[in-house]
Enzyme design. Structure first.
Site, PDB file in Angstrom:
ATOM      1  N   TYR A 169       0.830  -1.209   0.000  1.00  0.00           N
ATOM      2  CA  TYR A 169       0.000   0.000   0.000  1.00  0.00           C
ATOM      3  C   TYR A 169       0.861   1.254   0.000  1.00  0.00           C
ATOM      4  O   TYR A 169       1.643   1.470   0.919  1.00  0.00           O
ATOM      5  CB  TYR A 169      -0.888  -0.031   1.236  1.00  0.00           C
ATOM      6  CG  TYR A 169      -1.868   1.113   1.339  1.00  0.00           C
ATOM      7  CD1 TYR A 169      -3.078   1.075   0.664  1.00  0.00           C
ATOM      8  CD2 TYR A 169      -1.590   2.236   2.123  1.00  0.00           C
ATOM      9  CE1 TYR A 169      -3.990   2.104   0.765  1.00  0.00           C
ATOM     10  CE2 TYR A 169      -2.498   3.282   2.225  1.00  0.00           C
ATOM     11  CZ  TYR A 169      -3.695   3.215   1.548  1.00  0.00           C
ATOM     12  OH  TYR A 169      -4.595   4.237   1.653  1.00  0.00           O
ATOM     13  N   ASN A 228       7.656  -2.438   2.642  1.00  0.00           N
ATOM     14  CA  ASN A 228       6.717  -1.366   2.962  1.00  0.00           C
ATOM     15  C   ASN A 228       6.091  -1.598   4.327  1.00  0.00           C
ATOM     16  O   ASN A 228       4.920  -1.384   4.527  1.00  0.00           O
ATOM     17  CB  ASN A 228       5.609  -1.365   1.881  1.00  0.00           C
ATOM     18  CG  ASN A 228       4.677  -0.179   2.016  1.00  0.00           C
ATOM     19  OD1 ASN A 228       5.117   0.954   2.158  1.00  0.00           O
ATOM     20  ND2 ASN A 228       3.374  -0.449   1.986  1.00  0.00           N
ATOM     21  N   SER A 259       3.442  -3.722   4.571  1.00  0.00           N
ATOM     22  CA  SER A 259       3.501  -5.076   4.049  1.00  0.00           C
ATOM     23  C   SER A 259       4.852  -5.296   3.408  1.00  0.00           C
ATOM     24  O   SER A 259       5.602  -4.349   3.159  1.00  0.00           O
ATOM     25  CB  SER A 259       2.430  -5.265   2.962  1.00  0.00           C
ATOM     26  OG  SER A 259       1.141  -5.018   3.442  1.00  0.00           O
ATOM     27  N   SER A 276      -0.309  -6.119   7.942  1.00  0.00           N
ATOM     28  CA  SER A 276       0.672  -6.390   6.896  1.00  0.00           C
ATOM     29  C   SER A 276       0.230  -7.523   5.978  1.00  0.00           C
ATOM     30  O   SER A 276      -0.382  -8.498   6.385  1.00  0.00           O
ATOM     31  CB  SER A 276       2.026  -6.725   7.529  1.00  0.00           C
ATOM     32  OG  SER A 276       1.919  -7.817   8.390  1.00  0.00           O
ATOM     33  N   GLY A 277       0.578  -7.356   4.727  1.00  0.00           N
ATOM     34  CA  GLY A 277       0.399  -8.404   3.742  1.00  0.00           C
ATOM     35  C   GLY A 277       1.772  -8.954   3.418  1.00  0.00           C
ATOM     36  O   GLY A 277       2.458  -8.432   2.547  1.00  0.00           O
TER      37      GLY A 277
END
Lengths: 373, 373, 373, 373
Positions: free
Chosen positions: C135, C203, C246, C284-285
């Site tokens: 993001y 990120n 993420s 978080s991804g």
């Protein structure tokens, strides 16, 4: 009498010579069947209606040479040890055991002991055996813990290829399926040069839901016609769970499948179970493992003794995997029917009786539905 | 005509009022159907036989209020975005879309755009939408990318409760099932005060394998009687995969299920698919998601704006979950039959024709097998 | 300046020639970087700080020849399409894309379009591309959907081996890591004849938690010393999630790993992330994919056109897999540090500024902790 | 001496009163430690360096009242029974056992026996216990199967809250960690009103990789300074796997987490392990389970005896879960350090010696790296 002897041909593929998991070259099956005593349940004394079944995956040293494998959980109210290793490394490292719910531990440790003995207790032998279970407490003194290490060793010694005893044998001795007597069943399918074999320990399901080759046999033979052992359990104020129970499914093939392909086959066991009418109830332990012997010579689990940095393998091209997937669905369906047909009426603890599925009656029902013309 | 209109009653449970996923209060469905052009395939021009279907999970602000959800992969030759979030947090965060394989992306981003618009493009609106697909390239110019954001917005605007159009609509427009015309189908079951609804986009399977309520309909209506569109595809030297195809299954319930319980329901979609005769072929994307609206007021995905440290929930006691599991298996089976019955014969690109399953013929076959007495 | 240029040697293994994922033969990386406009956020207009990065897995026809792959989810608050196919069939079927959260769809469909174009829109070309995201809405007008298909095609055309631009490029353009400017980073390790390469889009993470090679750098360079962009986001009353964010991790190797072995490597990306101080926060991804080019010539996803029933493969013997596992943990750690060092201070929408990690200051902190003697 | 006694404060959160898993109200821990004999390995006779540890999850009837739980596999070269049930139903149904690799079975069945005894062998008592293991064959006569049911019952009787013995106790008796003496360790963290506790059985890792709070302690105290037991194993021509070994991690919390949230916590154990320098080698069984006692009164596994159709629950809002996640990563790291510090030098079979990590030396190394100022 097995399904095909009655003219019931599940699916569209051809079975192997024995229509059994032992059609897969090198696979051996052994049972120890424990039946002793009658009358009221006396924990620790009996009556005993249980046992252990072993599936030996190949003809080599199964304790040090693994084969590729995969697993699937349709419903997890059960135990099948060794799955973390199968999922991580894609390898089945030894003999598979199947027994009752409360004897998984003793069978597991006994299989390790067998591995150690086979290697003169040499240092560094260890194992993470796969042992599954279903619950036979309706007929058996399950809290008596009657399965002992010696029974596991006996099953290993008895393990052989060729025709497999089905029904009330080994781990399947005290099992109930669709409120009939259940137990061990097997079937196989030919896929070109390869064979897919399935062995089940069938102990699940409600009568009302039973479909055989799509025919609603359970509704045609309701518990008002052939009584259910679970009604007797219920009358004893013990827990009645006709829709509980479980099924363990073992798939073997000599096709050169990789681990993730084995897992795909394992999930198709559940498709055969679904065709029988099961919806995999909350109380069921529906756990499946598939192994493939088409690649041999794989390295043992650990240690640093393999000088080979890589090994050569073959893999079934995915575009051609469909018949193998279909074979599992078909084979599972037929293995369950075979378990039902082979199992004989059994009276267990507290006089609880699980009735056999009558073959003549089944044939009549099938005919009523436009089959076996 | 739907299955029940013909007297075909799948399973033993009662459907909801509409026998549709919209029987679950608050659930809405919208379709955009794109049918245009005829004749030879001209990529980018047509013919067009595709669309998009949206399932709106509840009557609140679906872009900021998630509901519990779970998912299952029976076979993964397909796409259903958003699954990592469903598996991680157990939450479905917005509208579900279903479309063709090559339009998943446009539908996904358009759903995010809709979320942003609904919140005046306010900062911090973001989403991980769930969009599934099946392949309609046998009838549709799939490489023409004919689904546009406006079609997604139209489907959202059209979303409504009440009866759902089935068959050749929305994402199901160009789909093929058991070598008949397939598409969208739905069904529902009552479980006490609760309802379980299923919606499928059915695009899988070989004719020969088709079973309806256990009756071998596919063998009774072979492709020599009702021709298969895949034979026409094959004649064009395009890829013929009669056993490929896919099915997306969406399960909705107002029962207060937790995420892991939703996942259990999702797996039962595959049991309904298995009863139809599928073995979940290699080429299939058989992906299922189940959501439960019985707990509302859950916090949005992220941010720090919820002052509540905990929320109160209800959970179905596992001992009573069986009818919900069974409802999914039954409901899926019936939803697929409904898709087959609703879909009308369609001729697509290159003149390829997928024939409808004829209701009268089906009734005759069922009667031949001792049903619909 | 990269980590090694400063004397920071993460772990105990040696990097490849470029210390980049492109050290794995045939792997190519392309970026399209979109930077335009300044000032207040005007959705649809800008400012724009985003892009797309593509990783081309091998030097053949990536649209029809897959390679083995596996995936892992450390935390699922993100999207990485194509995972169901990777998990099912163990294959990566094309180019991997990385972009911002709201542009996953456009990148995915554009990759399919590229595949179709590469094959003259021939019938039967289809794909399930893997596109991941993080993001960038703190710096970028993410709801402006500024990534277009042409940007994806440009990144594909730009894809090349050799040194890789790191930091504020491609999908990493607008990313923030440990409250410093983040973005794309890469590293590699030699394992005998093989190479393991890692590429991250970083990120994630709180300043306070940042450890570099075990040194608590974040505490030594607190946000009171180097301000955090999240504080500025917070001041705007937008959502401040310093611990959100993420990381997408791509692992490539030329070792002949099977799919399940690739999945094991993928999980080790998370171990590198953990060593950086992350605990994989809720927001978080953290999604990872690993692919292995050591086996080539695998069959495409579907269709019936491969006459081979089986293919020959090689497999790394598990007893020798440890250095490959370790390489991923080390390589990930170093790739993140490289991303931090390459990224330059960036001011984005609403004047929000993410500061670069100052190399001189970092060296001083490392020395204070007994390193870089 | 524990880590905090030396001034080593891992992370940024505060421990509970005892800095132990027993800080979670109702959690009890019991050990049976088996140490007997010296000299050469004589399988079946000794020397014995093993035991069993039990973790009792709450203060109710643990045999019939489950609590929510989740699990994670970082590396699966190990066993932890009961995981299928935890994954399916999200419930831990009883006491957790930890022992050596070859005694998992006996401990599992003994726990079932304990459940049956606790309920007067009443019908319908059954269980799927969770029993984990690590391998102590370097010091212990593991093929002697010295753990017996009575040892399990003794550990259950000894189970208590309050301070927990660490190091060479219970299942940890014969364990080795980073080539120092390892074993049982524990730590806890406060998260507002809640507590997170971690207990590990640490038996993994190479010396060279050991990091404590980021400091490269292993390189500072190489095996040339403090010899490795694995070198002695190697000299005996037994299998030397310094990078093998395993770690079992148990997480307890009184926060009201749902099952899928427990699974998220379980995965964070691996992040603590990673911070210690491990890369989760091929030979490791790194299996983790997390349970949450914040919701009580859940129904037992099966049967039909719960009249409640639903139960009321609370759930931690995901937006506030981060400190719980972080607590696991921190707590695991500290629990491992505590295990290392508590374990005393032990000489086992064949005179093999695993040396304790010397606290004074550790303090000196930490100071050399700018810590413990």
């Amino acid at each position: 009498m097995r399904a095909r002897d009655l003219g019931i041909h599940i699916g569209r593929m051809e079975p192997g010579e024995l229509n059994a998991i032992t059609d897969v070259s090198g696979v051996r099956v052994g049972h120890t069947t424990l039946i002793d005593g009658d009358g009221p349940l006396r924990p620790g004394e009996g009556p005993i209606r249980t046992g252990v079944t072993v599936v030996v995956p190949h003809d080599g040293d199964v304790w040090t040479e693994p084969v590729f494998a995969g697993a699937h959980r349709l419903n997890g109210n059960g135990e099948l040890t060794g799955l973390e290793w199968i999922r991580e490394a894609g390898m089945l490292g030894g003999v598979i055991g199947i027994t009752n719910t409360h004897s998984v531990g003793v069978v597991r440790d006994a299989l390790i002991e067998a591995a150690a003995r086979a290697h003169a207790m040499s240092d560094g032998i260890w194992a993470l055996p796969s042992v599954g279970e279903t619950y036979d407490g309706a007929l058996n003194d399950i809290n008596g813990f009657h399965v002992r290490p010696a029974h596991v060793h006996a099953a290993l010694e008895a393990a052989a290829g060729g025709p497999i005893a089905e029904g009330n044998v080994g781990g399947g001795t005290g099992m109930i399926c669709h409120e009939f007597k259940g137990g061990i069943g097997t079937a196989s399918r030919r896929v070109g040069e390869w064979t897919v074999g399935v062995l089940v320990q069938a102990n699940y399901g409600a009568r009302d839901l039973l479909r055989i080759d799509g025919v609603p046999v359970g509704r045609a033979m309701p518990t008002s016609e052939v009584s259910s052992p679970w009604d007797e359990v219920d009358a004893l104020n013990a827990r009645a769970t006709p829709e509980g129970g479980s099924i363990i499914g073992i798939v073997a093939t000599d096709a050169p499948l990789l681990p993730h392909q084995c897992a795909r086959l394992a999930q198709r066991v559940g498709m055969g179970v679904a065709r029988m009418g099961s919806y995999a109830s909350h109380g069921s332990g529906d756990l499946f493992v598939a192994f493939a012997t088409g690649n041999r010579g794989l390295s043992r689990n650990s240690g640093e003794d393999d000088p080979r940095l890589t090994v050569d393998l073959r893999m079934v091209v995915d575009q051609h995997i469909n018949p193998l997937l279909e074979a599992v669905a078909e084979g599972t369906e037929e293995a369950i029917v075979n378990a039902l047909l082979a199992a004989e009426t059994m009276t267990g603890r507290d006089g609880i009786t699980a009735h056999a599925l009558d073959a003549d009656r089944l044939v009549a029902v099938m005919r009523d539905h436009g089959r076996l013309a």
